[in-house]
Design a protein around this motif. Structure first.
Motif, short mmCIF file in Angstrom:
data_model
loop_
_atom_site.label_atom_id
_atom_site.label_comp_id
_atom_site.label_asym_id
_atom_site.label_seq_id
_atom_site.Cartn_x
_atom_site.Cartn_y
_atom_site.Cartn_z
N ASN A 119 0.71 -1.20 0.02
CA ASN A 119 -0.23 -0.06 -0.06
C ASN A 119 0.88 1.15 0.07
O ASN A 119 0.51 2.16 -0.85
N VAL A 120 1.99 1.16 0.80
CA VAL A 120 2.85 2.48 0.93
C VAL A 120 3.37 2.62 -0.41
O VAL A 120 3.65 3.73 -1.03
N SER A 141 -3.81 8.14 0.42
CA SER A 141 -4.88 7.38 0.67
C SER A 141 -4.32 5.97 1.01
O SER A 141 -4.41 5.26 1.95
N SER A 142 -3.45 5.60 0.09
CA SER A 142 -2.84 4.12 0.01
C SER A 142 -1.79 4.11 1.28
O SER A 142 -1.70 3.03 2.02
N THR A 143 -1.21 5.13 1.45
CA THR A 143 -0.06 5.18 2.45
C THR A 143 -0.69 5.22 3.98
O THR A 143 -0.31 4.40 4.81
N LYS A 144 -1.77 5.86 4.13
CA LYS A 144 -2.73 5.76 5.23
C LYS A 144 -3.23 4.28 5.33
O LYS A 144 -3.16 3.79 6.61
N GLU A 175 5.30 10.59 10.17
CA GLU A 175 5.80 11.89 9.75
C GLU A 175 5.69 12.60 8.40
O GLU A 175 5.36 13.54 8.04
N ARG A 176 5.39 11.44 7.36
CA ARG A 176 5.25 11.66 6.24
C ARG A 176 3.71 12.48 6.08
O ARG A 176 3.56 13.36 5.36
N LEU A 177 2.94 11.58 6.82
CA LEU A 177 1.32 12.24 6.64
C LEU A 177 1.19 13.65 7.47
O LEU A 177 0.42 14.37 6.74
N VAL A 178 2.03 13.79 8.42
CA VAL A 178 2.10 14.91 9.03
C VAL A 178 2.57 16.29 8.00
O VAL A 178 2.08 17.19 8.04
N ARG A 179 3.61 15.98 7.55
CA ARG A 179 4.40 16.73 6.49
C ARG A 179 3.19 16.90 5.24
O ARG A 179 3.04 18.25 4.97
N TYR A 208 -1.70 13.49 15.61
CA TYR A 208 -0.42 13.09 15.55
C TYR A 208 0.49 14.08 16.61
O TYR A 208 1.28 14.76 16.20
N ARG A 209 -0.06 13.93 17.73
CA ARG A 209 0.16 14.95 18.90
C ARG A 209 1.74 14.73 19.25
O ARG A 209 2.29 15.46 19.89
N ASP A 210 2.29 13.34 18.84
CA ASP A 210 3.77 13.04 19.46
C ASP A 210 4.72 13.57 18.44
O ASP A 210 5.80 12.98 18.48
N SER A 211 3.98 14.00 17.42
CA SER A 211 5.04 14.56 16.15
C SER A 211 5.72 15.67 16.22
O SER A 211 4.99 16.64 17.03
#
Length: 250
Positions: A119-120, A141-144, A175-179, A208-211
């Motif tokens: 998926n990634v 969406s696939s990464t998620k 981290e990629r999703l946050v970016r 993503y509070r720990d990012s």
């Protein structure tokens, strides 16, 4: 004496076809002397990195021995071969089929691991022409979904030999999703859509509070609410920002 050229041509084509069929049959016999021999040949090809050829051999074996003792291992090797060849569509289809038909298989952790990787890779393949360039209009969406696959793996099979690597990949994906969310927020900010930008960053803070990039998300929220004249929301965001990052506004 008249020569019937059409008859000669027809005979030649027949002989050629017979020879071709005979050769194909000989190859089939050679590669299928036994299921074990055929599997060993396919595995050697797979281990050599000749993934397309390995797929041919494994599919042939799957067709000839669909219920044999090696059938499940052949399916797992096909998943890996499809993934390595870049055929993520077939890889995911094979994984879903394997999980559906083998809900209690001892290698189900591997299936979920490969589904996460596949998926990634879907998103990576779709945007490989933009190597090194961050694009806010990417569909992640696939990464998620890959993140969710790894999450299933580490929660259901915490002692799996794939669990540790899955955890590392989950962190990288996060981290990629946050970016990605920050890029979308920046996109909205540059177009004056400050509420949309603030909502994107609020999503980061909530999920993503720990990012380490939460600080940047809060800064955008403060700025966006300020531009919108939403004083209370601005002050609330600023309070959270300073509580967690005291030097953020210096």
């Amino acid at each position: 004496m008249k020569v019937n050229f059409l008859a000669i041509i027809a005979l030649a084509l027949t002989l050629t076809a017979c020879a071709g069929n005979k050769k194909a049959e000989e190859e089939l016999v050679n590669t299928n002397q036994s299921a074990q021999q055929m599997y060993e040949e396919a595995k050697n090809v797979l281990d050599s990195g000749l993934y397309n050829r390995a797929i041919e051999l494994l599919r042939m074996m799957e067709s000839r021995y669909p219920f044999g003792p090696l059938s499940r291992q052949v399916q797992l090797d096909l998943i890996y071969a499809y993934y390595q060849s870049g055929n993520t569509t077939q890889s995911l289809a094979s994984i879903d089929r394997f999980i559906r038909l083998n809900p209690n298989h001892p290698d189900l952790d591997y299936a979920y691991y490969m589904r996460g990787l596949s998926n990634v890779k879907v998103d990576e393949n779709a945007f490989q022409e933009f190597v090194g360039i961050d694009r806010a209009d990417r569909d992640m969406s696939s990464t998620k979904q890959g993140f969710e696959d790894f999450k299933i793996l580490v929660s259901t099979y915490p002692n799996s030999k794939y669990a540790n690597d899955a955890r590392k990949r989950m962190f990288a994906i996060k981290e990629r999703l946050v970016r990605y969310e920050l890029l979308v927020a920046d996109y909205y900010t540059r177009r004056g859509a400050h509420l949309a930008a603030a909502n994107r960053c609020k999503y980061i803070v909530e999920y993503y509070r720990d990012s380490p990039q939460v600080e940047q998300a809060l800064l955008i929220m403060v700025d966006s609410y300020d531009k919108l004249g939403l004083v209370k929301l601005r002050d609330d965001a600023k309070a959270v920002l300073l509580l967690n990052f005291p030097n953020a506004l210096n």
